[in-house]
Every structure is written in structure tokens, then in C-alpha cells.
Scaffold this active site. Structure first.
Site, mmCIF file in Angstrom:
data_model
loop_
_atom_site.group_PDB
_atom_site.id
_atom_site.type_symbol
_atom_site.label_atom_id
_atom_site.label_comp_id
_atom_site.label_asym_id
_atom_site.label_seq_id
_atom_site.Cartn_x
_atom_site.Cartn_y
_atom_site.Cartn_z
ATOM 1 N N ARG A 20 34.087 39.864 41.304
ATOM 2 C CA ARG A 20 34.004 39.283 42.652
ATOM 3 C C ARG A 20 33.303 40.224 43.618
ATOM 4 O O ARG A 20 32.431 39.802 44.386
ATOM 5 C CB ARG A 20 35.395 38.935 43.194
ATOM 6 C CG ARG A 20 36.021 37.741 42.537
ATOM 7 C CD ARG A 20 37.401 37.479 43.091
ATOM 8 N NE ARG A 20 38.223 38.683 42.967
ATOM 9 C CZ ARG A 20 39.312 38.938 43.659
ATOM 10 N NH1 ARG A 20 39.742 38.080 44.566
ATOM 11 N NH2 ARG A 20 40.000 40.033 43.465
ATOM 12 N N ASN A 38 38.689 34.322 42.420
ATOM 13 C CA ASN A 38 39.241 34.155 41.077
ATOM 14 C C ASN A 38 39.963 32.822 41.010
ATOM 15 O O ASN A 38 40.484 32.333 42.012
ATOM 16 C CB ASN A 38 40.246 35.266 40.754
ATOM 17 C CG ASN A 38 39.584 36.572 40.415
ATOM 18 O OD1 ASN A 38 38.410 36.623 40.073
ATOM 19 N ND2 ASN A 38 40.340 37.657 40.509
#
Length: 99
Positions: A20, A38
Site C-alpha cells: 500500500r 487492504n
């Protein structure tokens, strides 16, 4: 040049490896805006908005990811502008909470 928006699902070993943060940093450096998060199923979801060539290049980079990631699949679909509303106020690119 017109803007396109793509919702991207990335699967494989993509959580716990800095994916990320890598995606947010890379996308912002390329001038894109959107968000990444996520998902509880172990995948990463992102929304990328910008010019078509830059979004396409970022999607290609998502197939590699950061060095610790092992990407198995990247699926990109056309997204509507309202998905950008999930960003944090004032941010071009946000890292969102897990969904």
C-alpha cells in the site's frame, strides 16, 4: 487530455510487504490521485485516476509491486468518479483502512 478512473484489484502476497505504501508513493509521484486499501481476503484494492497513459503505466507497475511482494493477478475495471470520494479530505492519494 481527459482523465480516466480505474479500480484495481491486486492479489498474491501483497499484504505485510509494504504494498500500500509503495503504491501510494509511486502513484502520487506519477501525478495520479485516488486511494489504496487492504481487503480482508488478502488482496489490495486501489483506485487510480489521471491521464490514460499514466494510469496504464501504474497498472503495469502494480504487476511488479515492491520487491517483497509476489503479485499473482492484477484486474483493472472502469470506475465511476464517486469512488474518489473515499479519499481523506485534502489528500490527492489516501491509504484507507482495511475493508
Amino acid at each position: 487530455m481527459s482523465e480516466i478512473i480505474r479500480q484495481v484489484m491486486i492479489s498474491g502476497r501483497v499484504q505485510g510487504v509494504g504494498y500500500r505504501a509503495w503504491l501510494a508513493h509511486t502513484a502520487e509521484a506519477m501525478g495520479l490521485h485516488g486511494w489504496v486499501r487492504n481487503r480482508r481476503d488478502g488482496s489490495v484494492e486501489a483506485v487510480l485516476a489521471g491521464s490514460e497513459p499514466i494510469v496504464s503505466e501504474m497498472i503495469a507497475r502494480c504487476q511488479r509491486g515492491p520487491s517483497a511482494a509476489r503479485v499473482e493477478a492484477v484486474v483493472a475495471e472502469i470506475a465511476q468518479p464517486d469512488v474518489l470520494n473515499l479519499r481523506q479530505p485534502g489528500e490527492r492519494f489516501s491509504i484507507l483502512s482495511t475493508l
